[in-house]
Scaffold this motif. Sequence first.
Motif, PDB file in Angstrom:
ATOM      1  N   ALA A  61       0.830  -1.207   0.000  1.00 11.61           N
ATOM      2  CA  ALA A  61       0.000   0.000   0.000  1.00 11.61           C
ATOM      3  C   ALA A  61       0.865   1.257   0.000  1.00 11.61           C
ATOM      4  O   ALA A  61       0.573   2.234  -0.711  1.00 11.61           O
ATOM      5  CB  ALA A  61      -0.924  -0.012   1.210  1.00 11.61           C
ATOM      6  N   LEU A  62       1.922   1.242   0.794  1.00  3.93           N
ATOM      7  CA  LEU A  62       2.814   2.400   0.836  1.00  3.93           C
ATOM      8  C   LEU A  62       3.536   2.583  -0.494  1.00  3.93           C
ATOM      9  O   LEU A  62       3.693   3.702  -0.983  1.00  3.93           O
ATOM     10  CB  LEU A  62       3.834   2.232   1.967  1.00  3.93           C
ATOM     11  CG  LEU A  62       3.289   2.286   3.403  1.00  3.93           C
ATOM     12  CD1 LEU A  62       4.359   1.852   4.410  1.00  3.93           C
ATOM     13  CD2 LEU A  62       2.796   3.689   3.741  1.00  3.93           C
ATOM     14  N   SER A  63       3.980   1.487  -1.097  1.00  5.47           N
ATOM     15  CA  SER A  63       4.701   1.556  -2.366  1.00  5.47           C
ATOM     16  C   SER A  63       3.823   2.102  -3.482  1.00  5.47           C
ATOM     17  O   SER A  63       4.319   2.724  -4.432  1.00  5.47           O
ATOM     18  CB  SER A  63       5.220   0.171  -2.753  1.00  5.47           C
ATOM     19  OG  SER A  63       6.105  -0.327  -1.780  1.00  5.47           O
ATOM     20  N   ASP A  69       1.643   4.434  -3.278  1.00  6.80           N
ATOM     21  CA  ASP A  69       1.349   5.866  -3.167  1.00  6.80           C
ATOM     22  C   ASP A  69       2.292   6.653  -4.065  1.00  6.80           C
ATOM     23  O   ASP A  69       3.513   6.414  -4.062  1.00  6.80           O
ATOM     24  CB  ASP A  69       1.507   6.323  -1.716  1.00  6.80           C
ATOM     25  CG  ASP A  69       0.919   7.710  -1.493  1.00  6.80           C
ATOM     26  OD1 ASP A  69      -0.242   7.798  -1.065  1.00  6.80           O
ATOM     27  OD2 ASP A  69       1.626   8.705  -1.768  1.00  6.80           O
ATOM     28  N   VAL A  97       5.597   8.198  -2.688  1.00  2.69           N
ATOM     29  CA  VAL A  97       6.606   7.320  -2.101  1.00  2.69           C
ATOM     30  C   VAL A  97       7.497   6.766  -3.196  1.00  2.69           C
ATOM     31  O   VAL A  97       7.012   6.223  -4.193  1.00  2.69           O
ATOM     32  CB  VAL A  97       5.942   6.173  -1.305  1.00  2.69           C
ATOM     33  CG1 VAL A  97       6.994   5.184  -0.812  1.00  2.69           C
ATOM     34  CG2 VAL A  97       5.134   6.735  -0.135  1.00  2.69           C
ATOM     35  N   LEU A 127       2.425  14.490   2.637  1.00  7.33           N
ATOM     36  CA  LEU A 127       2.528  13.036   2.515  1.00  7.33           C
ATOM     37  C   LEU A 127       2.448  12.364   3.887  1.00  7.33           C
ATOM     38  O   LEU A 127       1.774  11.337   4.043  1.00  7.33           O
ATOM     39  CB  LEU A 127       3.836  12.664   1.824  1.00  7.33           C
ATOM     40  CG  LEU A 127       4.126  11.166   1.698  1.00  7.33           C
ATOM     41  CD1 LEU A 127       3.081  10.485   0.818  1.00  7.33           C
ATOM     42  CD2 LEU A 127       5.536  10.929   1.150  1.00  7.33           C
ATOM     43  N   HIS A 163      -1.083  12.348   4.964  1.00  7.64           N
ATOM     44  CA  HIS A 163      -1.870  11.437   4.117  1.00  7.64           C
ATOM     45  C   HIS A 163      -1.626   9.980   4.508  1.00  7.64           C
ATOM     46  O   HIS A 163      -2.578   9.185   4.615  1.00  7.64           O
ATOM     47  CB  HIS A 163      -1.500  11.674   2.650  1.00  7.64           C
ATOM     48  CG  HIS A 163      -2.109  10.695   1.694  1.00  7.64           C
ATOM     49  ND1 HIS A 163      -3.476  10.578   1.512  1.00  7.64           N
ATOM     50  CD2 HIS A 163      -1.530   9.763   0.865  1.00  7.64           C
ATOM     51  CE1 HIS A 163      -3.718   9.626   0.620  1.00  7.64           C
ATOM     52  NE2 HIS A 163      -2.556   9.116   0.224  1.00  7.64           N
ATOM     53  N   LEU A 164      -0.361   9.629   4.702  1.00  7.26           N
ATOM     54  CA  LEU A 164      -0.052   8.246   5.075  1.00  7.26           C
ATOM     55  C   LEU A 164      -0.646   7.899   6.439  1.00  7.26           C
ATOM     56  O   LEU A 164      -1.192   6.807   6.643  1.00  7.26           O
ATOM     57  CB  LEU A 164       1.458   8.021   5.094  1.00  7.26           C
ATOM     58  CG  LEU A 164       2.202   8.167   3.749  1.00  7.26           C
ATOM     59  CD1 LEU A 164       3.682   7.886   3.929  1.00  7.26           C
ATOM     60  CD2 LEU A 164       1.604   7.223   2.699  1.00  7.26           C
ATOM     61  N   THR A 191      -4.801   8.091   6.046  1.00  3.84           N
ATOM     62  CA  THR A 191      -5.521   7.323   5.028  1.00  3.84           C
ATOM     63  C   THR A 191      -4.860   5.982   4.705  1.00  3.84           C
ATOM     64  O   THR A 191      -5.467   4.920   4.872  1.00  3.84           O
ATOM     65  CB  THR A 191      -5.640   8.155   3.734  1.00  3.84           C
ATOM     66  OG1 THR A 191      -6.238   9.419   4.036  1.00  3.84           O
ATOM     67  CG2 THR A 191      -6.477   7.427   2.705  1.00  3.84           C
ATOM     68  N   VAL A 192      -3.622   6.028   4.225  1.00  4.55           N
ATOM     69  CA  VAL A 192      -2.986   4.820   3.686  1.00  4.55           C
ATOM     70  C   VAL A 192      -2.770   3.762   4.765  1.00  4.55           C
ATOM     71  O   VAL A 192      -3.173   2.596   4.605  1.00  4.55           O
ATOM     72  CB  VAL A 192      -1.660   5.179   2.998  1.00  4.55           C
ATOM     73  CG1 VAL A 192      -0.960   3.911   2.503  1.00  4.55           C
ATOM     74  CG2 VAL A 192      -1.906   6.134   1.840  1.00  4.55           C
TER      75      VAL A 192
END
Length: 786
Positions: free
Chosen positions: A484-486, A488, A491, A529, A532-533, A536-537
Amino acid sequence: MFARLGRWCFRHHWETVIGWVVLLVGMTVVGQVVVGASFNGEFSIPASESSSGFEVLGEYFPGQGTGGQVGNIVFKAEQGVNDPEVVEAMSELFDEVDKIDGVSLTSPYTPFGASQINQSGDVAFAQLNLDADIDQTESAVIGGDIHDMLPSIDGVQIEVGGAALGEFEPPESELIGLAFAIVVLILSFGSVLAMGLPIGVALFGVGTGAGVIALVSNLTTMPDFAPTLGAMIGLGVGIDYALFIVTRYREGTRAGFSPEEATVRAMDTAGRAVAFAGVTVVVSLLGMLLIGLAFISGLGIGAAVVVTVTLAASLTLLPAMLGIARHRVEITRYRGLIAASFIAIALLGVGLGIRPLLIGAPLAILTLIAGFIPGVPFLGNEVPRREPKPVRETFSYRWAHLVQDHPVLALLAGGGLLLALAFPVLSLRLGFSDEGNFSEETTTRKAYDLLAEGFGPGFNGPFVVVAELGSPQDLAAMQGLQAALSADPGVAFVSPPFPNNIDDPTASEAALLQVIPTTSPQDAETSDLVEHLRDTVIPAAIEGSSATVHLTGAVPASIDFTSYLAQRIFVFFGVVLAVSFVLLMMVFRSLLVPLKAVVMNMLSIASAFGVAVMIFQWGWGSAIFGVEAAPIEPFVPMMLFAIVFGLSMDYEVFLLSRVKEEYDHSGDPVGSVADGLAATARVITAAAAIMVVVFGSFLFEDNRIIKLFGVGLAVAVLLDATLVRMLLVPATMRLLGAKNWWLPSWLDKILPSLNVEGPVDAHEHHPGDDDDDGTHGPADREPALV
């Protein structure tokens, strides 16, 4: 109290001076040699996601969450970092560095450091972690030691990165301010001794204060630029305070009082105003303790210490020096004038790094020696003194009446210009600048640029995602979190989850991932960012698992630090404004005068903030000022507010107390403003000019924060001494007339009185009365020394 203190110091001048010399030497030796300084710029955020993440790191990944400072050794090899010759030489360097006490190193040539070599194989770095008990002073020494160890390899560039390991050179820019102060004070006073007294007091205060700061740094968190900030403020206020007192002393001697009585009266009038102004500055600075963060408190304490010591020097050392100088204050020989000019040239040479100007120092000594040799032409002659103009024939008096004849126009012009300068504050973005704002000549900046070139701009500010695992299944959820992080767009890279139990990952209690953003640490997109992370993420990726995840690291921690300060900054502003308003009401027995003073000070401070935003955030004139666009450090507005609001009280009290004195004598609300402005214009202009140059000279420093403070303080003082004092004060006081001094009777009864102008007889006593030293006025003249 002030009269008795001034008289005692005047009569016991040598004892007082020797006491201050002993104090200066003692504090310097004990604070900076025997005990030593222990500066530490580490900041902590209470009850934040970053602090929670660091706690988890410290518990499950020892060495990762110690809170110690970090750095790196970055190198670029044209032949590739895996070239055998490069590997051998760099490995030897890493082994040598790893043996330094308090330093742990992760080499790119180990399995754990494999990701520390870029894809093209030409840039790599070794990660350095310093123990938590290593402060900024020690880390700078370690950085210098590492720099001396660097090998010379053909085709290889090696740099030591990280602000903690950066080079630190004691500032010399304040010497530029001192050189200018010598010139301004001689032009203003027409006397070398009258010039030397304020500078001497300021140097004693700053020097002693620096030793005290070094001692205090062992007791509380204090960043390494605290002494520089203290020197900046101490020089400004020290010269100001002494200038006000010496001016009153000279008024007394010219009115026919003996040196002792003139000193006593100066201390009982200007000394009171100086004490009030100094206490106001200290209270403003100590108000930063309300924030509840050690880093901020340390800055406030450091600056307050220097101001307190400088204030003490003004109230004790200065009258002692007047006891030694006496009427020589009014006499200047050509030898002293020429020698002072050469000293100013030498100071300017040191401050600007122009070696040929250092010839001024030996020339000054030779001039003084030659001046005492009989027969040497004119050097021993007395410089003719200029008689001061009557107050009502000065430009300031005529200007005050011109403004009062057109008060609305003056108010609109001055207020409009201040509002225009303050407008950029609406776009103020608080945050920390990164190492990309260091000077391009420093190894810190070169290392930063190499990392950005080899790994991308976000590599200089990686995030750490650390998770506490509630069950073995949560480790699988970390794989989904990585995906999920990758995914975005903000990132650039996410490392695989690293469990705290490598031997048996299923038994792990925690895991961490490293996240590299696509943008640099100071970019606004990086702050967005992080939010946001977090919002949400990450919550979406771990939904359904029992893992507790924290996004931390240096950049998220700085964002949390900024958020924490932003929520409390207006509380701090409110407390300082309220306390200052009440104190001014007690002094001037007025409701509107303190209100105007607070509003006008806020306008000048906001305008200074606006100029700082234009230069340091927007990047206007970056080539001139040697800075690049970046957010404004979150503690700077708070510090600037505390310092500037306190300093502005100097001019406010000195001017308005004189206006109030004239009004009490004449009852004329219009004429008293012109008389008060004209009587104080010369000394306030000289004081402001010195402060502007002292503060502005710090633009020559490499440290961005010091430059920011210098610009903010210089602009605020300039605006306060020009637009506020020359336009807004006379215009508003003309419009309000006698209402300036209105105070409700019920408030007058309950409000304590605070007298900063001394007893009435301090202004009405006539020269020629018997003085305690048996002297009568100016006949008590002694040979000049310079």
